[in-house]
Design a protein around this motif. Sequence first.
Motif, short mmCIF file in Angstrom:
data_model
loop_
_atom_site.label_atom_id
_atom_site.label_comp_id
_atom_site.label_asym_id
_atom_site.label_seq_id
_atom_site.Cartn_x
_atom_site.Cartn_y
_atom_site.Cartn_z
N ASP A 175 0.84 -1.21 0.00
CA ASP A 175 0.00 0.00 0.00
C ASP A 175 0.87 1.26 0.00
O ASP A 175 0.60 2.22 -0.73
N ALA A 204 2.67 1.56 -3.41
CA ALA A 204 1.73 2.00 -4.44
C ALA A 204 1.45 3.49 -4.30
O ALA A 204 1.38 4.22 -5.31
N SER A 221 4.64 -2.04 -12.61
CA SER A 221 3.72 -0.94 -12.34
C SER A 221 4.20 0.36 -12.97
O SER A 221 3.43 1.13 -13.54
N GLN A 238 3.67 0.13 -16.78
CA GLN A 238 2.25 0.21 -17.17
C GLN A 238 1.56 1.47 -16.63
O GLN A 238 0.41 1.72 -16.99
N SER A 277 0.45 1.98 -13.73
CA SER A 277 -0.71 1.48 -13.01
C SER A 277 -0.24 0.71 -11.79
O SER A 277 0.79 0.02 -11.85
N VAL A 278 -0.98 0.83 -10.68
CA VAL A 278 -0.60 0.08 -9.48
C VAL A 278 -1.22 -1.31 -9.48
O VAL A 278 -1.05 -2.06 -8.53
N GLU A 279 -1.91 -1.67 -10.56
CA GLU A 279 -2.55 -2.98 -10.62
C GLU A 279 -1.56 -4.13 -10.42
O GLU A 279 -1.87 -5.08 -9.69
N PRO A 280 -0.37 -4.10 -11.05
CA PRO A 280 0.59 -5.18 -10.78
C PRO A 280 0.96 -5.30 -9.31
O PRO A 280 1.09 -6.41 -8.78
N ARG A 335 -0.99 -4.33 -6.77
CA ARG A 335 -2.19 -4.82 -6.08
C ARG A 335 -2.34 -6.33 -6.29
O ARG A 335 -2.71 -7.07 -5.36
N SER A 336 -2.07 -6.79 -7.50
CA SER A 336 -2.16 -8.23 -7.79
C SER A 336 -1.14 -9.00 -6.96
O SER A 336 -1.44 -10.05 -6.40
N SER A 357 -2.34 -9.25 -3.36
CA SER A 357 -3.42 -10.23 -3.17
C SER A 357 -2.90 -11.65 -3.18
O SER A 357 -3.22 -12.46 -2.30
#
Length: 201
Positions: free
Chosen positions: A91, A94, A169, A172, A174-177, A179-180, A183
């Motif tokens: 967190d 990111a 990230s 891209q 994006s913080v999606e990598p 976050r993935s 998880s």
Amino acid sequence: MGETKGARTSARLVESMLDLIQSRGYSGTGLNTVVEHAHAPKGSLYFHFPEGKEALGAKAVELAAERFRSLVASSALESRTPGEVVRRVIDVLAGMLVDSDFSLGCPVSVVTLEMGAQSERLRDACAGAFDSWITPLAEYLGAHGQPRAAARAVATTVVSAVEGAVIVSRAQRSVEPLRSAASVLAVLLDQGDARTAEASW
């Protein structure tokens, strides 16, 4: 006793080197730029770092390592499970990426990729930095019941996955990598923690 003027100047130079490595890379950071960024007297860099840029770069890597180590330690104190530790750390990372508009990366990985094959001193500094994150994480996992060898392997995997996710990230935007990664790692860590707890009954 308070910090001396010389110590403050040295600390500013290291801080500036770290900031500039994150935004420009190691190779893209000139020593004159570091001095200007630090608002340090001309000539102060070679007074404090007579061995030049590599010595300053190694100190910047050490500072980055200490900050990340502190982040992991504080996250561990506030978390109930290993998975929660990883989520808290990611967190923060990111948030740093978003706040910098994805311009700041991990300085340790930056220096490793740029200079690992060219400078043994910087490679050693980076290897030490990564180990300084892996070792306490492995100890934390061991305290949660993971066997020693397994804890070290898992800790190495977690650090490697987070480092890779930061790079993807940034690419891209994006913080999606990240976050993935959070998880998946949280589930794996907490499942392992649960299995250890069941085995102890």
